[in-house]
Scaffold this motif. Sequence first.
Motif, PDB file in Angstrom:
ATOM      1  N   GLY A   1      46.654  40.441  42.577  1.00  0.00           N
ATOM      2  CA  GLY A   1      45.633  39.806  43.398  1.00  0.00           C
ATOM      3  C   GLY A   1      46.180  38.579  44.103  1.00  0.00           C
ATOM      4  N   LYS A   2      47.044  37.824  43.420  1.00  0.00           N
ATOM      5  CA  LYS A   2      47.634  36.627  44.017  1.00  0.00           C
ATOM      6  C   LYS A   2      48.504  36.986  45.211  1.00  0.00           C
ATOM      7  CE  LYS A   2      50.573  32.642  43.027  1.00  0.00           C
ATOM      8  NZ  LYS A   2      51.404  31.940  42.017  1.00  0.00           N
ATOM      9  N   GLU A   3      49.300  38.032  45.083  1.00  0.00           N
ATOM     10  CA  GLU A   3      50.165  38.450  46.190  1.00  0.00           C
ATOM     11  C   GLU A   3      49.351  38.899  47.393  1.00  0.00           C
ATOM     12  OE1 GLU A   3      54.146  40.075  43.856  1.00  0.00           O
ATOM     13  OE2 GLU A   3      52.385  41.385  44.048  1.00  0.00           O
ATOM     14  N   ILE A   4      48.270  39.629  47.132  1.00  0.00           N
ATOM     15  CA  ILE A   4      47.413  40.087  48.229  1.00  0.00           C
ATOM     16  C   ILE A   4      46.715  38.909  48.892  1.00  0.00           C
ATOM     17  CG2 ILE A   4      45.421  41.512  48.849  1.00  0.00           C
ATOM     18  CD1 ILE A   4      46.196  43.356  46.503  1.00  0.00           C
ATOM     19  N   ALA A   5      46.258  37.949  48.075  1.00  0.00           N
ATOM     20  CA  ALA A   5      45.598  36.764  48.623  1.00  0.00           C
ATOM     21  C   ALA A   5      46.556  35.985  49.526  1.00  0.00           C
ATOM     22  CB  ALA A   5      45.089  35.878  47.496  1.00  0.00           C
ATOM     23  N   GLU A   6      47.808  35.852  49.115  1.00  0.00           N
ATOM     24  CA  GLU A   6      48.804  35.164  49.940  1.00  0.00           C
ATOM     25  C   GLU A   6      49.029  35.922  51.244  1.00  0.00           C
ATOM     26  OE1 GLU A   6      52.138  34.896  47.332  1.00  0.00           O
ATOM     27  OE2 GLU A   6      51.427  33.039  46.367  1.00  0.00           O
ATOM     28  N   HIS A   7      49.026  37.246  51.177  1.00  0.00           N
ATOM     29  CA  HIS A   7      49.175  38.064  52.382  1.00  0.00           C
ATOM     30  C   HIS A   7      48.000  37.830  53.338  1.00  0.00           C
ATOM     31  CE1 HIS A   7      50.071  41.450  54.966  1.00  0.00           C
ATOM     32  NE2 HIS A   7      48.911  42.002  54.690  1.00  0.00           N
ATOM     33  N   ILE A   8      46.801  37.707  52.773  1.00  0.00           N
ATOM     34  CA  ILE A   8      45.618  37.464  53.601  1.00  0.00           C
ATOM     35  C   ILE A   8      45.734  36.144  54.349  1.00  0.00           C
ATOM     36  CG2 ILE A   8      43.127  36.998  53.547  1.00  0.00           C
ATOM     37  CD1 ILE A   8      42.989  38.897  51.117  1.00  0.00           C
ATOM     38  N   TRP A   9      46.040  35.068  53.613  1.00  0.00           N
ATOM     39  CA  TRP A   9      46.073  33.742  54.225  1.00  0.00           C
ATOM     40  C   TRP A   9      47.289  33.525  55.110  1.00  0.00           C
ATOM     41  CZ3 TRP A   9      41.723  31.485  54.528  1.00  0.00           C
ATOM     42  CH2 TRP A   9      40.780  31.561  53.488  1.00  0.00           C
ATOM     43  N   ASN A  10      48.441  34.070  54.733  1.00  0.00           N
ATOM     44  CA  ASN A  10      49.681  33.756  55.434  1.00  0.00           C
ATOM     45  C   ASN A  10      50.057  34.741  56.532  1.00  0.00           C
ATOM     46  OD1 ASN A  10      49.919  31.609  53.628  1.00  0.00           O
ATOM     47  ND2 ASN A  10      51.187  32.775  52.211  1.00  0.00           N
TER      48      ASN A  10
ATOM     49  N   THR B   1      25.447  40.629  42.433  1.00  0.00           N
ATOM     50  CA  THR B   1      24.849  41.918  42.764  1.00  0.00           C
ATOM     51  C   THR B   1      25.835  42.648  43.652  1.00  0.00           C
ATOM     52  OG1 THR B   1      22.644  40.973  42.711  1.00  0.00           O
ATOM     53  CG2 THR B   1      22.878  43.109  43.780  1.00  0.00           C
ATOM     54  N   VAL B   2      26.537  43.607  43.095  1.00  0.00           N
ATOM     55  CA  VAL B   2      27.536  44.345  43.849  1.00  0.00           C
ATOM     56  C   VAL B   2      27.385  45.820  43.535  1.00  0.00           C
ATOM     57  CG1 VAL B   2      30.007  44.627  44.290  1.00  0.00           C
ATOM     58  CG2 VAL B   2      29.127  42.387  43.683  1.00  0.00           C
ATOM     59  N   GLU B   3      27.517  46.661  44.545  1.00  0.00           N
ATOM     60  CA  GLU B   3      27.390  48.083  44.343  1.00  0.00           C
ATOM     61  C   GLU B   3      28.487  48.621  43.435  1.00  0.00           C
ATOM     62  OE1 GLU B   3      25.384  49.264  48.606  1.00  0.00           O
ATOM     63  OE2 GLU B   3      27.442  49.825  48.187  1.00  0.00           O
ATOM     64  N   ARG B   4      28.259  49.792  42.920  1.00  0.00           N
ATOM     65  CA  ARG B   4      29.215  50.538  42.119  1.00  0.00           C
ATOM     66  C   ARG B   4      29.563  49.872  40.806  1.00  0.00           C
ATOM     67  NH1 ARG B   4      33.621  52.049  46.547  1.00  0.00           N
ATOM     68  NH2 ARG B   4      32.820  50.165  47.467  1.00  0.00           N
ATOM     69  N   GLY B   5      28.586  49.276  40.155  1.00  0.00           N
ATOM     70  CA  GLY B   5      28.750  49.011  38.741  1.00  0.00           C
ATOM     71  C   GLY B   5      29.056  47.632  38.229  1.00  0.00           C
ATOM     72  N   LEU B   6      29.128  46.605  39.047  1.00  0.00           N
ATOM     73  CA  LEU B   6      29.351  45.284  38.456  1.00  0.00           C
ATOM     74  C   LEU B   6      28.088  44.826  37.739  1.00  0.00           C
ATOM     75  CD1 LEU B   6      31.394  43.246  41.076  1.00  0.00           C
ATOM     76  CD2 LEU B   6      32.161  44.200  38.943  1.00  0.00           C
ATOM     77  N   ILE B   7      28.259  44.214  36.597  1.00  0.00           N
ATOM     78  CA  ILE B   7      27.133  43.767  35.785  1.00  0.00           C
ATOM     79  C   ILE B   7      26.375  42.666  36.497  1.00  0.00           C
ATOM     80  CG2 ILE B   7      26.489  42.752  33.572  1.00  0.00           C
ATOM     81  CD1 ILE B   7      29.076  43.947  32.456  1.00  0.00           C
ATOM     82  N   GLU B   8      25.055  42.722  36.485  1.00  0.00           N
ATOM     83  CA  GLU B   8      24.225  41.771  37.209  1.00  0.00           C
ATOM     84  C   GLU B   8      23.788  40.606  36.320  1.00  0.00           C
ATOM     85  OE1 GLU B   8      21.038  43.932  38.892  1.00  0.00           O
ATOM     86  OE2 GLU B   8      22.285  44.862  40.419  1.00  0.00           O
ATOM     87  N   LYS B   9      24.715  39.871  35.815  1.00  0.00           N
ATOM     88  CA  LYS B   9      24.397  38.652  35.094  1.00  0.00           C
ATOM     89  C   LYS B   9      25.631  37.798  34.916  1.00  0.00           C
ATOM     90  CE  LYS B   9      23.723  41.015  30.890  1.00  0.00           C
ATOM     91  NZ  LYS B   9      23.198  41.034  29.544  1.00  0.00           N
ATOM     92  N   ASN B  10      25.436  36.548  34.655  1.00  0.00           N
ATOM     93  CA  ASN B  10      26.403  35.486  34.477  1.00  0.00           C
ATOM     94  C   ASN B  10      27.857  35.904  34.274  1.00  0.00           C
ATOM     95  OD1 ASN B  10      24.387  33.591  34.731  1.00  0.00           O
ATOM     96  ND2 ASN B  10      23.773  33.934  32.619  1.00  0.00           N
ATOM     97  N   LEU B  11      28.513  36.275  35.357  1.00  0.00           N
ATOM     98  CA  LEU B  11      29.937  36.538  35.309  1.00  0.00           C
ATOM     99  C   LEU B  11      30.690  35.251  35.634  1.00  0.00           C
ATOM    100  CD1 LEU B  11      30.284  39.931  37.200  1.00  0.00           C
ATOM    101  CD2 LEU B  11      30.328  39.558  34.759  1.00  0.00           C
ATOM    102  N   SER B  12      31.738  34.974  34.884  1.00  0.00           N
ATOM    103  CA  SER B  12      32.579  33.825  35.212  1.00  0.00           C
ATOM    104  C   SER B  12      33.550  34.238  36.320  1.00  0.00           C
ATOM    105  CB  SER B  12      33.360  33.383  33.980  1.00  0.00           C
ATOM    106  OG  SER B  12      34.155  34.445  33.520  1.00  0.00           O
ATOM    107  N   PRO B  13      34.194  33.260  36.992  1.00  0.00           N
ATOM    108  CA  PRO B  13      35.107  33.610  38.070  1.00  0.00           C
ATOM    109  C   PRO B  13      36.229  34.519  37.584  1.00  0.00           C
ATOM    110  CG  PRO B  13      34.683  31.255  38.042  1.00  0.00           C
ATOM    111  CD  PRO B  13      34.105  31.814  36.796  1.00  0.00           C
ATOM    112  N   LEU B  14      36.559  35.525  38.408  1.00  0.00           N
ATOM    113  CA  LEU B  14      37.646  36.409  38.064  1.00  0.00           C
ATOM    114  C   LEU B  14      38.976  35.748  38.382  1.00  0.00           C
ATOM    115  CD1 LEU B  14      36.348  39.792  39.424  1.00  0.00           C
ATOM    116  CD2 LEU B  14      37.058  39.362  37.099  1.00  0.00           C
ATOM    117  N   ARG B  15      39.922  35.896  37.518  1.00  0.00           N
ATOM    118  CA  ARG B  15      41.259  35.377  37.780  1.00  0.00           C
ATOM    119  C   ARG B  15      42.261  36.488  37.477  1.00  0.00           C
ATOM    120  NH1 ARG B  15      40.596  30.170  38.714  1.00  0.00           N
ATOM    121  NH2 ARG B  15      38.883  29.051  37.750  1.00  0.00           N
ATOM    122  N   ILE B  16      42.971  36.914  38.499  1.00  0.00           N
ATOM    123  CA  ILE B  16      43.913  38.023  38.344  1.00  0.00           C
ATOM    124  C   ILE B  16      45.320  37.558  38.692  1.00  0.00           C
ATOM    125  CG2 ILE B  16      44.563  40.295  39.216  1.00  0.00           C
ATOM    126  CD1 ILE B  16      41.668  40.893  39.646  1.00  0.00           C
TER     127      ILE B  16
END
Length: 208
Positions: free
Chosen positions: A145-154, A193-208
């Motif tokens: 995810g970090k590599e893709i994020a860098e690709h997005i910004w840079n 609230t996201v389609e295709r199965g993410l749980i609809e309650k207090n999720l902490s930030p994802l870190r990959i």
Amino acid sequence: MNVILLTDCRIKIENIIKILLDNNFEIFGICFGQCVIAEDKQALCREYQLQILSKQELIKCSGIDVILSYGYTHYIPKKVFSSVKYCINFHPGLLPEYKGCYTLYYGMINGEKEWGMTAHFVNEKFDEGEIILIEKFALDYEKTGKEIAEHIWNEVGINAVKKIVSMIKENKIEGFSQKKTSKIACGGGGDITVERGLIEKNLSPLRI
């Protein structure tokens, strides 16, 4: 045209500065929000003779034509965005499907095949202004995810900036309304609230 760049200390901005200057934009200043400004960013601003603006100083600025928000994570008050001809945010995700923070990681969980950077006009709600363009690319799940994020910004985002700057210069910039969607990813915890199965309650930030 006079422009203010809103960004974050973690974002590489020299290419954006060069794009603006090469296209005869006058950079009035750069706002890094509330983050501690590292020496390399201070040195960059000194090199290009750019003043560093605080969030409070944005409201006092006048004679500005364009505000570009690139990685800026703070709310832009109406008094600020309504005072310029163009106030444009570069969102590192696909709109209108994925709004908010950490959207790339929710998209990867959902198995999206492509991703992108969305340039949109700023309004009173986060990531809900009219869309100007979406710069897309295929997601490579061999990368982190970090590599893709860098690709997005840079890379992907830089291409989007080039196109937006060209549109502004040619006075050929317009947006189209976002459609309602159930894909909303709110970073930092809280309801999701996201389609295709993410749980609809207090999720902490994802870190990959």
